[in-house]
Write a protein that holds these residues in place. Structure first.
Motif, mmCIF file in Angstrom:
data_model
loop_
_atom_site.group_PDB
_atom_site.id
_atom_site.type_symbol
_atom_site.label_atom_id
_atom_site.label_comp_id
_atom_site.label_asym_id
_atom_site.label_seq_id
_atom_site.Cartn_x
_atom_site.Cartn_y
_atom_site.Cartn_z
ATOM 1 N N ALA A 57 0.825 -1.206 0.000
ATOM 2 C CA ALA A 57 0.000 0.000 0.000
ATOM 3 C C ALA A 57 0.860 1.258 0.000
ATOM 4 N N GLY A 58 0.349 2.317 -0.626
ATOM 5 C CA GLY A 58 1.094 3.580 -0.649
ATOM 6 C C GLY A 58 0.325 4.665 -1.376
ATOM 7 N N VAL A 59 0.911 5.848 -1.416
ATOM 8 C CA VAL A 59 0.308 6.998 -2.084
ATOM 9 C C VAL A 59 0.621 6.917 -3.569
ATOM 10 N N GLN A 60 -0.419 6.824 -4.391
ATOM 11 C CA GLN A 60 -0.238 6.762 -5.835
ATOM 12 C C GLN A 60 -0.020 8.149 -6.431
ATOM 13 N N HIS A 61 -0.839 9.121 -6.001
ATOM 14 C CA HIS A 61 -0.616 10.480 -6.489
ATOM 15 C C HIS A 61 -1.145 11.513 -5.503
ATOM 16 N N LEU A 62 -0.637 12.706 -5.665
ATOM 17 C CA LEU A 62 -1.019 13.850 -4.848
ATOM 18 C C LEU A 62 -1.742 14.836 -5.744
ATOM 19 N N GLY A 63 -2.994 15.163 -5.412
ATOM 20 C CA GLY A 63 -3.780 16.098 -6.207
ATOM 21 C C GLY A 63 -3.596 17.520 -5.702
ATOM 22 N N LEU A 64 -3.203 18.432 -6.577
ATOM 23 C CA LEU A 64 -2.960 19.830 -6.228
ATOM 24 C C LEU A 64 -4.009 20.694 -6.910
ATOM 25 N N ARG A 65 -4.753 21.449 -6.107
ATOM 26 C CA ARG A 65 -5.815 22.276 -6.690
ATOM 27 C C ARG A 65 -5.257 23.595 -7.199
ATOM 28 N N THR A 66 -5.762 24.004 -8.352
ATOM 29 C CA THR A 66 -5.404 25.288 -8.945
ATOM 30 C C THR A 66 -6.686 26.021 -9.320
ATOM 31 N N ASP A 67 -6.642 27.335 -9.328
ATOM 32 C CA ASP A 67 -7.808 28.125 -9.717
ATOM 33 C C ASP A 67 -7.831 28.418 -11.212
ATOM 34 N N ASP A 68 -6.722 28.105 -11.918
ATOM 35 C CA ASP A 68 -6.638 28.354 -13.363
ATOM 36 C C ASP A 68 -5.700 27.312 -13.951
ATOM 37 N N ILE A 69 -6.255 26.160 -14.326
ATOM 38 C CA ILE A 69 -5.417 25.050 -14.741
ATOM 39 C C ILE A 69 -4.725 25.315 -16.076
ATOM 40 N N VAL A 70 -5.363 26.055 -16.970
ATOM 41 C CA VAL A 70 -4.745 26.351 -18.266
ATOM 42 C C VAL A 70 -3.468 27.166 -18.061
ATOM 43 N N THR A 71 -3.540 28.201 -17.245
ATOM 44 C CA THR A 71 -2.360 29.012 -16.968
ATOM 45 C C THR A 71 -1.311 28.208 -16.225
ATOM 46 N N ALA A 72 -1.738 27.412 -15.237
ATOM 47 C CA ALA A 72 -0.795 26.643 -14.431
ATOM 48 C C ALA A 72 -0.044 25.616 -15.275
ATOM 49 N N VAL A 73 -0.763 24.872 -16.100
ATOM 50 C CA VAL A 73 -0.113 23.850 -16.923
ATOM 51 C C VAL A 73 0.842 24.494 -17.920
ATOM 52 N N GLY A 74 0.417 25.595 -18.541
ATOM 53 C CA GLY A 74 1.303 26.285 -19.479
ATOM 54 C C GLY A 74 2.595 26.740 -18.815
ATOM 55 N N ALA A 75 2.476 27.323 -17.620
ATOM 56 C CA ALA A 75 3.660 27.816 -16.911
ATOM 57 C C ALA A 75 4.556 26.666 -16.457
ATOM 58 N N LEU A 76 3.958 25.591 -15.954
ATOM 59 C CA LEU A 76 4.758 24.476 -15.463
ATOM 60 C C LEU A 76 5.440 23.730 -16.604
ATOM 61 N N ARG A 77 4.788 23.651 -17.763
ATOM 62 C CA ARG A 77 5.448 23.057 -18.932
ATOM 63 C C ARG A 77 6.707 23.838 -19.294
ATOM 64 N N GLU A 78 6.610 25.154 -19.242
ATOM 65 C CA GLU A 78 7.769 25.981 -19.563
ATOM 66 C C GLU A 78 8.905 25.768 -18.574
ATOM 67 N N ARG A 79 8.579 25.353 -17.356
ATOM 68 C CA ARG A 79 9.595 25.091 -16.331
ATOM 69 C C ARG A 79 10.132 23.660 -16.393
ATOM 70 N N GLY A 80 9.635 22.882 -17.340
ATOM 71 C CA GLY A 80 10.168 21.544 -17.525
ATOM 72 C C GLY A 80 9.338 20.409 -16.973
ATOM 73 N N VAL A 81 8.153 20.692 -16.411
ATOM 74 C CA VAL A 81 7.288 19.628 -15.905
ATOM 75 C C VAL A 81 6.718 18.849 -17.088
ATOM 76 N N ARG A 82 6.786 17.541 -17.025
ATOM 77 C CA ARG A 82 6.270 16.687 -18.100
ATOM 78 C C ARG A 82 4.922 16.104 -17.681
ATOM 79 N N PHE A 83 3.917 16.345 -18.508
ATOM 80 C CA PHE A 83 2.569 15.860 -18.227
ATOM 81 C C PHE A 83 2.223 14.691 -19.147
ATOM 82 N N ALA A 84 1.318 13.826 -18.670
ATOM 83 C CA ALA A 84 0.850 12.708 -19.493
ATOM 84 C C ALA A 84 0.066 13.238 -20.687
ATOM 85 N N GLY A 85 0.244 12.611 -21.837
ATOM 86 C CA GLY A 85 -0.460 13.021 -23.040
ATOM 87 C C GLY A 85 -1.872 12.463 -23.076
ATOM 88 N N THR A 86 -2.709 13.021 -23.949
ATOM 89 C CA THR A 86 -4.099 12.596 -24.101
ATOM 90 C C THR A 86 -4.379 12.350 -25.576
#
Length: 277
Positions: free
Chosen positions: A149-178
């Motif tokens: 047993a263990g923690v599979q993922h940590l959910g982080l709430r944002t008030d503007d996911i489009v802005t957050a994902v765009g900014a984090l991608r620019e910082r090198g965060v890799r997201f799963a594709g769709t």
């Protein structure tokens, strides 16, 4: 700490005090699930001082940019047959309450899920258990690679996911594709979305709906050596649940995409397993 131990929690570390010039922090630990511990934290004074005298606090490299608001939930995988006992433990010892439960089936895989939440509503645990009457899936893989047993993922709430994902991608965060096919019938499935569809497609942001409203979410790639821990960004627009409808939608989208490319049913099922439960 005393109350939890009195209710049956296994004590690990008794209250320990960390003192600094402008803050005092008291911590204590009790056992949770598997080999995971829960730390209780009591703070006085400057909240920026994480553990005075033990750690020197530093400003985040990116500054306080407001991309992330708070921790939304933790998703926890437990071995088959342990979900009910784990839920009962959090109800009895921590005073949590069940707020949601469901059985999810897709592509021959299945899992049971129960969500428990603290009385304050500030701590939410999504507990997941594989259904072994179906073929193995993602939860089984986690339990094998994590060795329990263990923690599979940590959910982080944002008030503007489009802005957050765009900014984090620019910082090198890799997201799963769709799969691109996921967006072909998105608004038919969830209704009008107050965000540019082409931007959601570009960023691979998922959208789901429940009785309370919509939620937008995306998962990072795992950075753990065993691929057993990742992060989720989630923006809630009234929705109270956790996007389980996206599991089926992602599978069906991948199936359509591969079928259009001429893949055989066996290839479709094998490739889509990674986006299912």
């Amino acid at each position: 700490y005393a109350e939890l131990v009195g209710r049956g929690a296994t004590p690990v570390t008794p209250p320990t005090t960390f003192t600094g010039a402008d803050a005092e922090v008291v911590t204590a630990e009790v056992a949770g699930f598997g080999d995971v511990l829960h730390r209780l934290v009591q703070r006085r004074g400057d909240r920026r001082d994480f553990l005075p005298g033990a750690f020197e606090s530093a400003e985040p490299a990116g500054g306080a940019d407001g991309l992330l608001a708070e921790i939304d939930h933790l998703a926890i995988c437990v071995p088959p047959g342990q979900l009910d006992a784990t839920v009962a433990h959090y109800e009895r010892v921590f005073g949590f309450a069940q707020i949601f439960t469901e059985h999810i089936e897709v592509a021959g895989q299945a899992m049971n899920s129960t969500v428990v939440q603290s009385p304050s509503g500030r701590v939410t645990l999504v507990l997941l258990e594989p259904d072994r009457s179906h073929r193995p899936g993602q939860i089984d893989a986690f339990l094998t690679e994590h060795a329990g047993a263990g923690v599979q993922h940590l959910g982080l709430r944002t008030d503007d996911i489009v802005t957050a994902v765009g900014a984090l991608r620019e910082r090198g965060v890799r997201f799963a594709g769709t799969p691109g096919a996921y967006y072909d019938d998105l608004e038919r499935r969830v209704g009008p979305v107050d965000a540019p569809l082409d931007r959601l497609r570009e960023l691979s942001i998922l959208v789901d709906r429940d009785h309370g409203g919509q939620l937008l979410q995306i998962f990072t790639e795992s950075m753990h050596v065993r691929r057993t821990l990742f992060l989720e960004l989630i923006e809630r627009r009234g929705a109270l649940t956790f996007g389980s409808g996206n599991i089926k939608a992602l599978y069906e989208a991948k199936e359509r995409e591969l079928a259009a490319a001429g893949a055989t049913p066996a290839v479709v099922a094998g490739t889509a397993q990674g986006v299912g439960a």
